[in-house]
Design a protein around this motif. Structure first.
Motif, PDB file in Angstrom:
ATOM      1  N   ASP A  53     -36.693  -3.877   6.165  1.00  0.00           N
ATOM      2  CA  ASP A  53     -36.387  -3.411   4.774  1.00  0.00           C
ATOM      3  C   ASP A  53     -36.207  -2.176   4.055  1.00  0.00           C
ATOM      4  O   ASP A  53     -35.577  -1.700   3.422  1.00  0.00           O
ATOM      5  CB  ASP A  53     -39.082  -3.329   3.717  1.00  0.00           C
ATOM      6  CG  ASP A  53     -39.103  -4.842   3.874  1.00  0.00           C
ATOM      7  OD1 ASP A  53     -38.305  -5.974   3.444  1.00  0.00           O
ATOM      8  OD2 ASP A  53     -39.739  -4.678   3.455  1.00  0.00           O
ATOM      9  N   TYR A  54     -36.244  -1.131   5.594  1.00  0.00           N
ATOM     10  CA  TYR A  54     -35.710   0.110   5.673  1.00  0.00           C
ATOM     11  C   TYR A  54     -34.019  -0.314   5.847  1.00  0.00           C
ATOM     12  O   TYR A  54     -32.868   0.978   4.941  1.00  0.00           O
ATOM     13  CB  TYR A  54     -35.602   0.413   6.780  1.00  0.00           C
ATOM     14  CG  TYR A  54     -35.099   1.827   7.406  1.00  0.00           C
ATOM     15  CD1 TYR A  54     -35.717   3.045   6.533  1.00  0.00           C
ATOM     16  CD2 TYR A  54     -34.047   2.169   7.858  1.00  0.00           C
ATOM     17  CE1 TYR A  54     -35.000   4.138   6.427  1.00  0.00           C
ATOM     18  CE2 TYR A  54     -33.186   3.135   8.695  1.00  0.00           C
ATOM     19  CZ  TYR A  54     -33.441   4.767   7.464  1.00  0.00           C
ATOM     20  OH  TYR A  54     -33.003   5.855   7.974  1.00  0.00           O
ATOM     21  N   LYS A  55     -33.387  -1.494   5.764  1.00  0.00           N
ATOM     22  CA  LYS A  55     -31.820  -1.313   6.270  1.00  0.00           C
ATOM     23  C   LYS A  55     -31.640  -1.551   4.498  1.00  0.00           C
ATOM     24  O   LYS A  55     -30.516  -1.273   4.223  1.00  0.00           O
ATOM     25  CB  LYS A  55     -32.074  -2.678   6.686  1.00  0.00           C
ATOM     26  CG  LYS A  55     -32.170  -2.169   8.309  1.00  0.00           C
ATOM     27  CD  LYS A  55     -31.405  -3.677   9.951  1.00  0.00           C
ATOM     28  CE  LYS A  55     -31.807  -3.069  10.769  1.00  0.00           C
ATOM     29  NZ  LYS A  55     -31.965  -4.212  11.202  1.00  0.00           N
ATOM     30  N   LYS A  56     -32.200  -1.863   3.291  1.00  0.00           N
ATOM     31  CA  LYS A  56     -31.635  -2.407   2.498  1.00  0.00           C
ATOM     32  C   LYS A  56     -31.787  -1.118   1.251  1.00  0.00           C
ATOM     33  O   LYS A  56     -31.561  -1.042  -0.026  1.00  0.00           O
ATOM     34  CB  LYS A  56     -33.022  -3.775   1.451  1.00  0.00           C
ATOM     35  CG  LYS A  56     -32.934  -4.919   2.211  1.00  0.00           C
ATOM     36  CD  LYS A  56     -33.596  -5.995   2.052  1.00  0.00           C
ATOM     37  CE  LYS A  56     -33.946  -6.919   3.265  1.00  0.00           C
ATOM     38  NZ  LYS A  56     -34.994  -7.462   2.594  1.00  0.00           N
ATOM     39  N   ILE A  57     -32.633  -0.256   1.747  1.00  0.00           N
ATOM     40  CA  ILE A  57     -32.423   1.364   1.095  1.00  0.00           C
ATOM     41  C   ILE A  57     -30.995   1.716   1.176  1.00  0.00           C
ATOM     42  O   ILE A  57     -30.338   2.019   1.664  1.00  0.00           O
ATOM     43  CB  ILE A  57     -33.388   1.850   1.355  1.00  0.00           C
ATOM     44  CG1 ILE A  57     -34.833   1.804   1.468  1.00  0.00           C
ATOM     45  CG2 ILE A  57     -33.196   3.893   0.305  1.00  0.00           C
ATOM     46  CD1 ILE A  57     -35.547   2.870   2.808  1.00  0.00           C
ATOM     47  N   LYS A  58     -30.582   1.804  -0.033  1.00  0.00           N
ATOM     48  CA  LYS A  58     -29.540   2.450  -0.648  1.00  0.00           C
ATOM     49  C   LYS A  58     -29.158   3.909  -0.718  1.00  0.00           C
ATOM     50  O   LYS A  58     -28.467   4.805  -0.628  1.00  0.00           O
ATOM     51  CB  LYS A  58     -28.755   1.521  -2.112  1.00  0.00           C
ATOM     52  CG  LYS A  58     -29.437   0.730  -2.204  1.00  0.00           C
ATOM     53  CD  LYS A  58     -27.589   0.395  -1.711  1.00  0.00           C
ATOM     54  CE  LYS A  58     -27.775  -1.737  -0.557  1.00  0.00           C
ATOM     55  NZ  LYS A  58     -27.192  -1.907   0.491  1.00  0.00           N
ATOM     56  N   SER A  59     -30.250   4.362  -1.720  1.00  0.00           N
ATOM     57  CA  SER A  59     -30.839   6.345  -1.218  1.00  0.00           C
ATOM     58  C   SER A  59     -30.592   6.971  -0.219  1.00  0.00           C
ATOM     59  O   SER A  59     -31.584   6.399   0.215  1.00  0.00           O
ATOM     60  CB  SER A  59     -31.584   6.410  -2.630  1.00  0.00           C
ATOM     61  OG  SER A  59     -32.353   7.627  -2.575  1.00  0.00           O
ATOM     62  N   SER A  60     -29.805   7.628  -0.095  1.00  0.00           N
ATOM     63  CA  SER A  60     -30.105   8.605   0.742  1.00  0.00           C
ATOM     64  C   SER A  60     -31.572   9.297   0.988  1.00  0.00           C
ATOM     65  O   SER A  60     -31.802   9.679   2.018  1.00  0.00           O
ATOM     66  CB  SER A  60     -28.603   9.308   1.229  1.00  0.00           C
ATOM     67  OG  SER A  60     -28.714  10.301   0.411  1.00  0.00           O
ATOM     68  N   PHE A  61     -31.338  10.048  -0.201  1.00  0.00           N
ATOM     69  CA  PHE A  61     -32.756  10.649  -0.446  1.00  0.00           C
ATOM     70  C   PHE A  61     -34.604   9.738   0.176  1.00  0.00           C
ATOM     71  O   PHE A  61     -34.909  10.724   1.452  1.00  0.00           O
ATOM     72  CB  PHE A  61     -32.957  10.840  -1.579  1.00  0.00           C
ATOM     73  CG  PHE A  61     -34.401  11.762  -2.076  1.00  0.00           C
ATOM     74  CD1 PHE A  61     -34.343  13.337  -1.502  1.00  0.00           C
ATOM     75  CD2 PHE A  61     -35.691  10.904  -2.369  1.00  0.00           C
ATOM     76  CE1 PHE A  61     -35.885  13.795  -1.155  1.00  0.00           C
ATOM     77  CE2 PHE A  61     -37.041  11.830  -2.854  1.00  0.00           C
ATOM     78  CZ  PHE A  61     -37.308  13.043  -1.525  1.00  0.00           C
ATOM     79  N   ARG A  62     -33.948   9.104  -0.310  1.00  0.00           N
ATOM     80  CA  ARG A  62     -34.970   7.915   0.093  1.00  0.00           C
ATOM     81  C   ARG A  62     -35.131   7.287   1.089  1.00  0.00           C
ATOM     82  O   ARG A  62     -36.584   7.123   2.438  1.00  0.00           O
ATOM     83  CB  ARG A  62     -35.159   6.515  -1.300  1.00  0.00           C
ATOM     84  CG  ARG A  62     -36.990   5.563  -1.159  1.00  0.00           C
ATOM     85  CD  ARG A  62     -36.205   4.694  -2.657  1.00  0.00           C
ATOM     86  NE  ARG A  62     -37.218   3.658  -2.381  1.00  0.00           N
ATOM     87  CZ  ARG A  62     -36.369   2.624  -2.396  1.00  0.00           C
ATOM     88  NH1 ARG A  62     -35.491   1.910  -2.239  1.00  0.00           N
ATOM     89  NH2 ARG A  62     -38.212   1.725  -1.767  1.00  0.00           N
ATOM     90  N   MET A  63     -33.875   7.120   1.581  1.00  0.00           N
ATOM     91  CA  MET A  63     -33.697   6.839   3.498  1.00  0.00           C
ATOM     92  C   MET A  63     -34.222   7.581   3.887  1.00  0.00           C
ATOM     93  O   MET A  63     -35.027   7.461   5.187  1.00  0.00           O
ATOM     94  CB  MET A  63     -32.310   6.550   3.154  1.00  0.00           C
ATOM     95  CG  MET A  63     -32.011   5.787   4.729  1.00  0.00           C
ATOM     96  SD  MET A  63     -30.473   5.507   5.111  1.00  0.00           S
ATOM     97  CE  MET A  63     -30.697   3.665   4.736  1.00  0.00           C
TER      98      MET A  63
END
Length: 185
Positions: A95-105
């Motif tokens: 799921d983490y690998k699908k995050i696009k936002s650098s802040f959210r990541m």
């Protein structure tokens, strides 16, 4: 390493065991088997789950994890052994690998580290100190790959340890037998 599963589903709630202590494990295991059999027969009717599909789960861990129901049943088995943190971590990484936002990541990476990686973490996974330190370093500038080494380690552990035990378990055998009986009818 395969990238197959997304976040946990509502259906998992039906597979949770909530075992409070090992003394009740035997009773709960039978209860789990009956719930999994019901789940399997519901899936057979509603999702056309076939004996062939379930028997293919024994081909590889990748094949098992590519099936939504297979992942749920494997997770229930791991919970019965008090060892579901590896699968949970693997799914969280997917799921983490699908995050696009650098802040959210960045925020999510810190949470993953605190929950699974740091020493004495609540759901600490079994990785070596070198990998742990590499991840700590990667957290300075989180990327989609910052947990890859730990995820690969955990996948190999499941492949060599948990997965073979799952294939030999009463849970898997019972489910396989129940679907093969429905095929014969």
């Amino acid at each position: 390493m395969p990238s197959l599963v997304t976040s946990p589903s509502v259906e998992r709630q039906h597979l949770d065991m909530d075992i409070d202590d090992k003394k009740t494990g035997r009773y709960r295991e039978r209860n789990l088997k009956s719930r999994l059999q019901r789940k399997s027969s519901q899936a057979t009717n509603s999702e056309n789950l076939r004996f062939e599909e379930m028997s293919q789960w024994s081909d590889s861990l990748e094949r098992l994890l590519s099936s939504k129901l297979g992942t749920q049943i494997f997770e229930a088995f791991l919970k019965s052994e008090f060892s579901d943190e590896n699968l949970e971590f693997w799914i969280v990484c997917e799921d983490y690998k699908k995050i696009k936002s650098s802040f959210r990541m960045s925020s999510r990476a810190k949470k993953i580290f605190k929950r699974y990686i740091q020493a004495e973490a609540p759901r600490e996974i079994n990785i070596d100190q070198k990998t742990r330190e590499l991840i700590r370093w990667n957290l300075k500038v989180p990327s989609a790959e910052c947990f890859d080494d730990a995820q690969k380690t955990v996948y190999r552990l499941m492949e060599r340890d948990s997965y073979p035990r799952f294939l030999k378990s009463d849970i898997y055998r019972t489910l396989l037998d129940s679907t093969s009986e429905s095929v014969r009818m």
